[in-house]
Design an enzyme around this catalytic site. Structure first.
Site, PDB file in Angstrom:
ATOM      1  N   LYS A  21       1.081  -1.616  -0.276  1.00 30.58           N
ATOM      2  CA  LYS A  21       0.052  -0.195   0.063  1.00 30.58           C
ATOM      3  C   LYS A  21       1.290   1.031   0.137  1.00 30.58           C
ATOM      4  CE  LYS A  21      -2.579   1.244   3.936  1.00 30.58           C
ATOM      5  NZ  LYS A  21      -2.942   2.323   4.297  1.00 30.58           N
ATOM      6  N   ARG A  26       2.600   5.838  -3.307  1.00 25.29           N
ATOM      7  CA  ARG A  26       4.282   6.947  -3.193  1.00 25.29           C
ATOM      8  C   ARG A  26       4.057   6.930  -4.698  1.00 25.29           C
ATOM      9  NH1 ARG A  26       4.555   5.919   1.432  1.00 25.29           N
ATOM     10  NH2 ARG A  26       5.500   6.825   3.084  1.00 25.29           N
ATOM     11  N   ARG A 121      -8.985  12.843  11.998  1.00 26.47           N
ATOM     12  CA  ARG A 121      -7.667  12.365  12.007  1.00 26.47           C
ATOM     13  C   ARG A 121      -6.951  13.562  11.791  1.00 26.47           C
ATOM     14  NH1 ARG A 121      -6.095   7.113   8.630  1.00 26.47           N
ATOM     15  NH2 ARG A 121      -3.944   7.371  10.888  1.00 26.47           N
ATOM     16  N   SER A 165       6.207  10.244  11.351  1.00 26.74           N
ATOM     17  CA  SER A 165       5.400   9.372  10.663  1.00 26.74           C
ATOM     18  C   SER A 165       5.827   9.982   9.201  1.00 26.74           C
ATOM     19  CB  SER A 165       4.704  10.742  10.905  1.00 26.74           C
ATOM     20  OG  SER A 165       3.479  10.922   9.600  1.00 26.74           O
ATOM     21  N   GLN A 167       4.155   9.481   7.086  1.00 30.15           N
ATOM     22  CA  GLN A 167       3.563  10.263   6.355  1.00 30.15           C
ATOM     23  C   GLN A 167       3.763  12.024   6.048  1.00 30.15           C
ATOM     24  OE1 GLN A 167      -0.400   9.904   7.144  1.00 30.15           O
ATOM     25  NE2 GLN A 167      -0.576   7.676   6.432  1.00 30.15           N
ATOM     26  N   ASP A 313       1.744  -0.271  12.484  1.00 31.22           N
ATOM     27  CA  ASP A 313       0.451  -1.260  11.604  1.00 31.22           C
ATOM     28  C   ASP A 313       0.504  -2.067  11.870  1.00 31.22           C
ATOM     29  OD1 ASP A 313       0.167   1.306  10.364  1.00 31.22           O
ATOM     30  OD2 ASP A 313       0.490   0.560   8.327  1.00 31.22           O
ATOM     31  N   LYS A 340      -5.426   6.316  14.702  1.00 26.37           N
ATOM     32  CA  LYS A 340      -5.586   5.656  13.873  1.00 26.37           C
ATOM     33  C   LYS A 340      -6.445   5.587  12.763  1.00 26.37           C
ATOM     34  CE  LYS A 340      -0.970   4.971  13.041  1.00 26.37           C
ATOM     35  NZ  LYS A 340      -0.379   5.544  11.748  1.00 26.37           N
ATOM     36  N   ARG A 344      -6.561   2.213  18.193  1.00 23.21           N
ATOM     37  CA  ARG A 344      -6.667   0.902  18.143  1.00 23.21           C
ATOM     38  C   ARG A 344      -5.754   0.390  19.188  1.00 23.21           C
ATOM     39  NH1 ARG A 344      -3.606   0.829  12.205  1.00 23.21           N
ATOM     40  NH2 ARG A 344      -5.561   0.612  10.577  1.00 23.21           N
TER      41      ARG A 344
HETATM   42  C1  S3P Z   1       1.896   5.049   5.906  1.00 24.90           C
HETATM   43  C2  S3P Z   1       2.963   6.176   7.462  1.00 24.90           C
HETATM   44  C3  S3P Z   1       2.322   5.363   8.653  1.00 24.90           C
HETATM   45  C4  S3P Z   1       1.022   3.821   8.172  1.00 24.90           C
HETATM   46  C5  S3P Z   1       0.684   3.751   7.643  1.00 24.90           C
HETATM   47  C6  S3P Z   1       0.831   4.054   6.054  1.00 24.90           C
HETATM   48  C7  S3P Z   1       2.689   5.595   5.081  1.00 24.90           C
HETATM   49  O1  S3P Z   1       1.695   6.289   9.274  1.00 24.90           O
HETATM   50  O2  S3P Z   1       0.506   3.564   9.997  1.00 24.90           O
HETATM   51  O3  S3P Z   1       0.017   3.239   7.159  1.00 24.90           O
HETATM   52  O4  S3P Z   1       3.117   5.479   3.454  1.00 24.90           O
HETATM   53  O5  S3P Z   1       3.467   6.478   5.163  1.00 24.90           O
HETATM   54  P1  S3P Z   1       2.570   7.631   9.644  1.00 24.90           P
HETATM   55  O6  S3P Z   1       2.916   8.041   8.635  1.00 24.90           O
HETATM   56  O7  S3P Z   1       0.652   8.530  10.162  1.00 24.90           O
HETATM   57  O8  S3P Z   1       3.041   6.782  11.012  1.00 24.90           O
END
Ligand code: S3P
Length: 425
Positions: A21, A26, A121, A165, A167, A313, A340, A344
């Site tokens: 995923k 990306r 969120r 993070s 993300q 995760d 999340k 969780r």
């Molecule tokens: C992800 C980063 C994680 C993860 C999410 C996917 C990513 O989140 O929990 O399922 O693809 O960069 P965070 O960056 O908020 O920790």
């Protein structure tokens, strides 16, 4: 939708799983702003990654594909079009947070929204650095989706991430592509590095010194042919299922084993798991291998500090596993779990208790003692894909038939989950 899961006598066979995923999101986003046609094989079948494709289409990106094969006609760094409708990120935190970095660099305004869970969120974590770069972003109550992003000329920043993070790191690095200088992000602990790998694959200049990542602005990004490895976080449900159920031996093919994700395997092997990694190869900068997992007696352990971030995760399914270990499992430093797709910590502890498993909730984690039995129960995903799948795995060790309510949530990352479970159980 609900699914009934019976106790399994063994988990056996050989399976392939959908594409990762994180990598799929990306690759699609970078391909959209690259020059030329990117061919992607094994693109994630999860709804989240299709939310990303939907947003890219709304931004004028042409996509062709059947099944998991996809061609993305890149529009170049300056080619995205002002959207005529709001962008729908669905349930996907990755879509809204990472795409916002690209939207911030556009000479137009976009609005991006999500479902009920995503709308709760927090988004300040991306709004703060993007505002420092010069983007103007409005959010509901100043922090929740929908976001209205007024993009424009951005300036590079040197940003210390306050939360671990990937993300947020990705969001800032993506925005950095639209600046005239060098944008750096320093992470408190190392998070998954798929963005750094993918940007380099497409030709960007990315430097990594310890936990500081620097990207040069205005790169020439060139289309690529990519194969997405299978998702280790999806594999985790089947790895744990095989470890839990006596007599199991399961092969999982072509799994992504990037070291920033594969802490899962080290942790399990450290507890005594019999997991073999066969045929390790590198594809487009990402490590890929085949796994063989056998039922194992496990000691139990503690997940804390940087390990928590590396396993974030996988914690729901590891919590399930923890109850069947000798010494149990303690999770600390995991307050991120509360924000999340669901809280969780709460959803894991609630469902464990429904199965008669004693679990203690901590503000930033949980304590699950070992050597416990799972009683058949009615369990609830609360709309969270990883909770649905984690408790389907727990139900394999139940003393009768369990019911998983909200089972359709699995489609967010793994639509084939229930079918694959039937195949191996
Ligand atoms: C992800 C980063 C994680 C993860 C999410 C996917 C990513 O989140 O929990 O399922 O693809 O960069 P965070 O960056 O908020 O920790």
């Amino acid at each position: 939708m609900q699914q009934t899961v019976s106790p399994a006598s063994a988990i056996t066979g050989a399976i392939s799983l959908p594409g990762d995923k994180s990598i799929s999101h990306r690759c699609a986003m970078i391909a959209a702003i690259a020059e030329g046609d990117t061919h992607i094989r094994n693109y994630s079948t999860g709804a989240d990654c299709h939310s990303t494709l939907g947003c890219l289409r709304t931004l004028g990106v042409e996509l062709e594909g059947k099944g998991t094969e996809l061609v993305i006609h890149g529009r170049g760094l300056d080619g995205l079009q002002a959207p005529s409708t709001d962008l729908d990120a669905g349930n996907s935190g990755s879509t809204i947070r990472m795409l916002s970095g690209i939207l911030a660099g556009q000479p137009f305004t976009s609005r991006i929204f999500g479902d009920e869970s995503l709308s709760r969120r927090p988004m300040q974590r991306i709004m703060t650095p993007l505002a420092q770069m010069g983007a103007r972003i409005a959010a509901r109550e100043g922090k929740f989706p929908p976001l209205e992003i007024r993009g424009g000329a951005l300036r590079p920043i040197d940003y210390a991430l306050p939360v671990p993070s990937a993300q947020v790191k990705t969001c800032v690095l993506f925005a950095g592509l639209f600046t005239d200088g060098q944008t750096s992000v320093t992470e408190p602990v190392r998070s998954r590095d798929h963005t750094e790998i993918a940007l380099r694959e497409f030709g960007a200049d990315v430097k990594v010194e310890r936990q500081r990542i620097t990207v040069s602005g205005r790169p020439m990004l060139t289309a690529r042919e990519l194969v997405v490895p299978s998702d280790l976080s999806s594999a985790a449900f089947f790895i744990v299922a095989a470890l839990l159920v006596p007599g199991s031996k399961l092969a999982i093919r072509g799994v992504g084993l990037n070291p920033t994700r594969a802490a899962l395997l080290d942790f399990l092997v450290g507890m005594g798991a019999r997991i073999q990694v066969l045929s390790l190869e590198s594809h487009s900068g990402e490590l890929v291998g085949d796994l063989v997992v056998e039922h194992s007696a496990l000691r139990g352990g503690v997940i804390e500090g940087s390990l928590t971030a590396a396993l974030i995760d996988e914690i729901p399914v590891l919590a399930v596993l923890g109850a069947a270990t000798e010494e149990g499992l303690t999770v600390k430093d995991a307050s991120e779990l509360r924000i999340k797709e669901t809280d969780r910590i709460r959803t894991v502890v609630d469902n464990l208790r429904r199965m008669g498993v004693a679990a203690e909730e901590l503000p930033d984690g949980m304590v699950i003692s070992g050597r416990q039995k799972f009683h058949a129960a009615t369990l609830d995903s609360m709309g969270d894909h990883r909770i649905a799948m984690a408790f389907a795995v727990a139900a394999l060790r139940g003393d009768g038939e369990s019911v998983i309510q909200g089972a359709e949530a699995a489609s967010v990352s793994f639509p084939e989950f229930w079918e694959t479970l039937r195949q191996v159980a």
